[in-house]
Design a protein around this motif. Structure first.
Motif, PDB file in Angstrom:
ATOM      1  N   ARG A  84     -21.650 -85.529  96.333  1.00  0.00           N
ATOM      2  CA  ARG A  84     -21.361 -84.917  95.017  1.00  0.00           C
ATOM      3  C   ARG A  84     -22.304 -85.469  93.962  1.00  0.00           C
ATOM      4  O   ARG A  84     -22.894 -84.740  93.173  1.00  0.00           O
ATOM      5  N   GLU A  85     -22.405 -86.784  93.907  1.00  0.00           N
ATOM      6  CA  GLU A  85     -23.214 -87.423  92.878  1.00  0.00           C
ATOM      7  C   GLU A  85     -24.701 -87.117  93.071  1.00  0.00           C
ATOM      8  O   GLU A  85     -25.424 -86.827  92.114  1.00  0.00           O
ATOM      9  N   GLU A  86     -25.155 -87.170  94.312  1.00  0.00           N
ATOM     10  CA  GLU A  86     -26.570 -86.885  94.585  1.00  0.00           C
ATOM     11  C   GLU A  86     -26.890 -85.425  94.259  1.00  0.00           C
ATOM     12  O   GLU A  86     -27.945 -85.102  93.718  1.00  0.00           O
ATOM     13  N   CYS A  87     -25.922 -84.560  94.559  1.00  0.00           N
ATOM     14  CA  CYS A  87     -26.108 -83.128  94.289  1.00  0.00           C
ATOM     15  C   CYS A  87     -26.127 -82.865  92.783  1.00  0.00           C
ATOM     16  O   CYS A  87     -26.963 -82.097  92.284  1.00  0.00           O
ATOM     17  N   LEU A  88     -25.231 -83.507  92.053  1.00  0.00           N
ATOM     18  CA  LEU A  88     -25.235 -83.354  90.594  1.00  0.00           C
ATOM     19  C   LEU A  88     -26.546 -83.846  90.000  1.00  0.00           C
ATOM     20  O   LEU A  88     -27.160 -83.158  89.179  1.00  0.00           O
ATOM     21  N   ALA A  89     -26.974 -85.025  90.438  1.00  0.00           N
ATOM     22  CA  ALA A  89     -28.210 -85.603  89.884  1.00  0.00           C
ATOM     23  C   ALA A  89     -29.400 -84.668  90.133  1.00  0.00           C
ATOM     24  O   ALA A  89     -30.230 -84.457  89.241  1.00  0.00           O
ATOM     25  N   ALA A  90     -29.478 -84.108  91.313  1.00  0.00           N
ATOM     26  CA  ALA A  90     -30.597 -83.222  91.639  1.00  0.00           C
ATOM     27  C   ALA A  90     -30.517 -81.930  90.833  1.00  0.00           C
ATOM     28  O   ALA A  90     -31.526 -81.426  90.328  1.00  0.00           O
ATOM     29  N   ASN A  91     -29.312 -81.386  90.670  1.00  0.00           N
ATOM     30  CA  ASN A  91     -29.160 -80.172  89.862  1.00  0.00           C
ATOM     31  C   ASN A  91     -29.512 -80.426  88.400  1.00  0.00           C
ATOM     32  O   ASN A  91     -30.070 -79.551  87.734  1.00  0.00           O
TER      33      ASN A  91
ATOM     34  N   LEU B   3     -22.295 -79.201  83.807  1.00  0.00           N
ATOM     35  CA  LEU B   3     -21.987 -79.593  85.186  1.00  0.00           C
ATOM     36  C   LEU B   3     -21.458 -81.023  85.277  1.00  0.00           C
ATOM     37  O   LEU B   3     -21.963 -81.926  84.619  1.00  0.00           O
ATOM     38  N   THR B   4     -20.452 -81.228  86.131  1.00  0.00           N
ATOM     39  CA  THR B   4     -19.973 -82.569  86.471  1.00  0.00           C
ATOM     40  C   THR B   4     -19.947 -82.692  87.990  1.00  0.00           C
ATOM     41  O   THR B   4     -20.002 -81.677  88.702  1.00  0.00           O
ATOM     42  N   ALA B   5     -19.857 -83.912  88.463  1.00  0.00           N
ATOM     43  CA  ALA B   5     -19.797 -84.128  89.912  1.00  0.00           C
ATOM     44  C   ALA B   5     -18.591 -83.408  90.506  1.00  0.00           C
ATOM     45  O   ALA B   5     -18.637 -82.880  91.627  1.00  0.00           O
ATOM     46  N   ALA B   6     -17.499 -83.352  89.750  1.00  0.00           N
ATOM     47  CA  ALA B   6     -16.284 -82.703  90.246  1.00  0.00           C
ATOM     48  C   ALA B   6     -16.471 -81.195  90.416  1.00  0.00           C
ATOM     49  O   ALA B   6     -15.759 -80.554  91.196  1.00  0.00           O
ATOM     50  N   ASP B   7     -17.444 -80.611  89.703  1.00  0.00           N
ATOM     51  CA  ASP B   7     -17.691 -79.163  89.817  1.00  0.00           C
ATOM     52  C   ASP B   7     -18.383 -78.793  91.122  1.00  0.00           C
ATOM     53  O   ASP B   7     -18.347 -77.629  91.538  1.00  0.00           O
ATOM     54  N   MET B   8     -19.069 -79.756  91.735  1.00  0.00           N
ATOM     55  CA  MET B   8     -19.804 -79.453  92.962  1.00  0.00           C
ATOM     56  C   MET B   8     -18.810 -78.973  94.025  1.00  0.00           C
ATOM     57  O   MET B   8     -17.744 -79.564  94.200  1.00  0.00           O
TER      58      MET B   8
END
Lengths: 238, 238, 238, 238
Positions: free
Chosen positions: A8-15, A53-58
């Motif tokens: 989640r966190e890695e995906c948020l950071a990349a987005n 966007l937040t990590a929880a949205d992923m």
């Protein structure tokens, strides 16, 4: 939040990194990050603004396409990402953008030629364009079929997706991938840079030849694989 | 201020959003927002700097062209906006810019081709160029006649202005429209993006074909109409 | 500081405005502002960084080329500015840049065509390129002779410098002028914008025709002269 | 830190100035600064992010290629820099970038033509492209051989590297040099500007002629050598 926090966190950071690269116009763009051993991946929700966007949205999905966690609808391109995770073992992140110069080659239906060392540093050969999709493919499970024509293109030409980590979907745009969200975003950025350079190169010389094979090998393997000597060796860094 | 506050505020917000898109050079650009039921619209005053605009500066006119409220002279393009409100039922906002790549197609006298999905997501087919205006039209009620040649172009080719929400006025530049000020500005932005992509596409392949009909339909109706599945469903959002 | 404070300040403001327009690379660019009745003008000193300029740095020269006030050497382009003040009565400010798209036409040796209304709003016809300068002219009083070939170009084609307030010096770049420092800078900016649009127009259609005469007249005189109706009338503004 | 502080600091400053010029994409770019009398030079370490660089990170090497001070691996392009310091006496700094328009000419295999005075102000003639490197050169001491083909190109055509302070390495990109880190960075910037102008010039007129010899001499020697009269004389500045 669950035990999928790492992706989640890695995906948020990349987005969130994506719009900062200048590759994103309006809301065109999304990144996914997988945990291949657990056969799940995180992806951006559909049509949500980058600023919110937040990590929880992923959204978390498994490799069969079932939503594992998340209240929001995942990106409409999700089946394409899933198809690449299933067929290109060794990748952990997929990035999709409509970056303008890469789109130009996709729309022109022309493989992005390897004109020089900037290209060679990232892609071991031209970045291929997929064939046009049939009315049946477009009218069926369109986004999944988009992934299928990408896989078909690499198999038919025996291109290793780890050596050419990007593709141009005809009449659409680029997908890039890599071992992490950060690296996949960097590759999407490099793709746009070399596409821009290629358009300018063709403006100066419409029949410019590609870089010779020995230069391509030298530069790609200077940065990749066991003979790499670019950057700092692992042991010398604090 | 009166009871036109809603369209004043929406019109101000859209005019202020315009320069932030990068579409505006110097002072070329204006937005209007209508209240079609009351047959009135708000529009930017002529030649006033974006940094100084207030809601009170917006000029309110009725659909017959009479000023209802406002001390300032409305944008010189006002009759064109009015003509579009009268002839294209269902639109609530019109945006005019001189954004450079869209102007290039208008000046080249070439319809903006639909080369890919970025275009398909916003416009159901090529964005048309109007015919050249006659000396009589230019020497007469010029800005009104500009609206008339736009309407003529859509009628002659049976283009639905709700499906192709923009036009290129020959030797001049783009007009875009939509259901709100924000959406019309977004469409003007998308128009410039796809025009830039199209110029780059033609640089790579001067005979690039347009996207096939089935891809156009798929992408446009993925985002528009009853079968749309892009973004979040209304009920799932907080 | 003396009694030339008004033109010093206007000249400083215009020189400081120039880099903000994006027209200036490195230190290419300078502005002069004249007091035609007293036959003097202020100009930027040579090779001084924009960030360090003060009103006191501006050099004051008379129309015969003598320095009236100032310790610094004036811009090396000073004789060109002086030549324009002497030959183009009615102008008060001259701007010289190496803005890239205007330079492209100057280097290509091609008059900047009038493709559309953005151009018509500022220039009543194509912006001309001067002839190549002879070895004698270049080896002699080069910067003065640069002014002379500009004047020759306008006289030979009977172009009114108030209606076409810019020129492209062959193999060099643009000069623009106007009734004030601010307006001359705006014109230099408009020149770069329409040159960029023209390059894009030619990319779409290499044989794009120029805008018809009636459109040119309409747009130019909509903003200039006694019939102008753009902007707010003088009496209605506070 | 040692007694190489002066070149460390100058090298750091030039490396930090580079990204601000807009010439650097991702991490492509490096600057070296030499102390020719002591036959040593400082250079950026390989693959370290610009935002983290300190003077202590700069690697000090002697002109034989031995590391004199520094724990980090120097830029992979170090042997190219060293080769230029050895063969082009009079230069003190070398800059390498992948700036896009200069790369376009390098990839196109076309010498950058001298189309106008912006070019003449920095380069006394076209900026040459090197020949393609052989498989043996690429497979051997590649970065050293890159320097050798640059030197070969200048010797074969009898180009003085002090009068044409840049080169385009075929299928790769530009190197520029000068008497200081700041001046070498400025020259790399000027190279990209004139390459961009040249691409636009060719777009307007594919057969645009180069600037005549007398204009080239005038502009280059207006800024360089004993007859220079650009900028402020040494004695008049405080």
């Amino acid at each position: 939040m669950s035990d999928y926090n790492a992706i989640r966190e890695e995906c948020l950071a990349a987005n969130l990194a994506l719009p900062k690269t200048g590759l994103v116009d309006l809301t065109f763009g999304n990144v996914s990050v997988a945990d291949p051993e657990r056969r799940v991946f995180a992806i951006k929700p559909s049509g949500v603004d980058y600023t919110e966007l937040t990590a929880a949205d992923m959204v978390i999905l498994d490799f069969d396409g079932n939503t594992v966690e998340g209240d929001l609808r995942p990106s409409s391109d999700t089946p394409t990402h899933r198809c690449l995770f299933l067929n290109f073992p060794g990748i952990r992140s997929v990035v999709h953008t409509h970056s303008r110069s890469a789109v130009a080659f996709a729309q022109a239906g022309v493989d992005l030629p390897c004109f020089g060392t900037t290209h060679c540093d990232y892609f071991h050969g031209p970045v291929p364009v997929t064939r046009g999709m049939t009315p049946e493919e477009v009218g069926g499970d369109y986004e999944w079929e988009t992934g299928q024509v990408i896989v078909e293109r690499f198999k038919a030409a025996e291109i290793d997706p780890l050596n050419v980590p990007a593709v141009l979907v005809r009449n659409h745009g680029p997908f890039a991938w890599g071992p992490s969200g950060a690296k996949a975003v960097e590759t999407a950025q490099a793709l746009e840079i070399v596409a821009d350079m290629a358009i300018k190169t063709l403006a100066v010389n419409p029949s410019a030849p590609q870089a010779p094979e020995h230069l391509l090998n030298k530069h790609f393997f200077r940065k990749h694989g066991p003979g790499a000597y670019y950057g700092q060796p692992k042991t010398s860094q604090s």
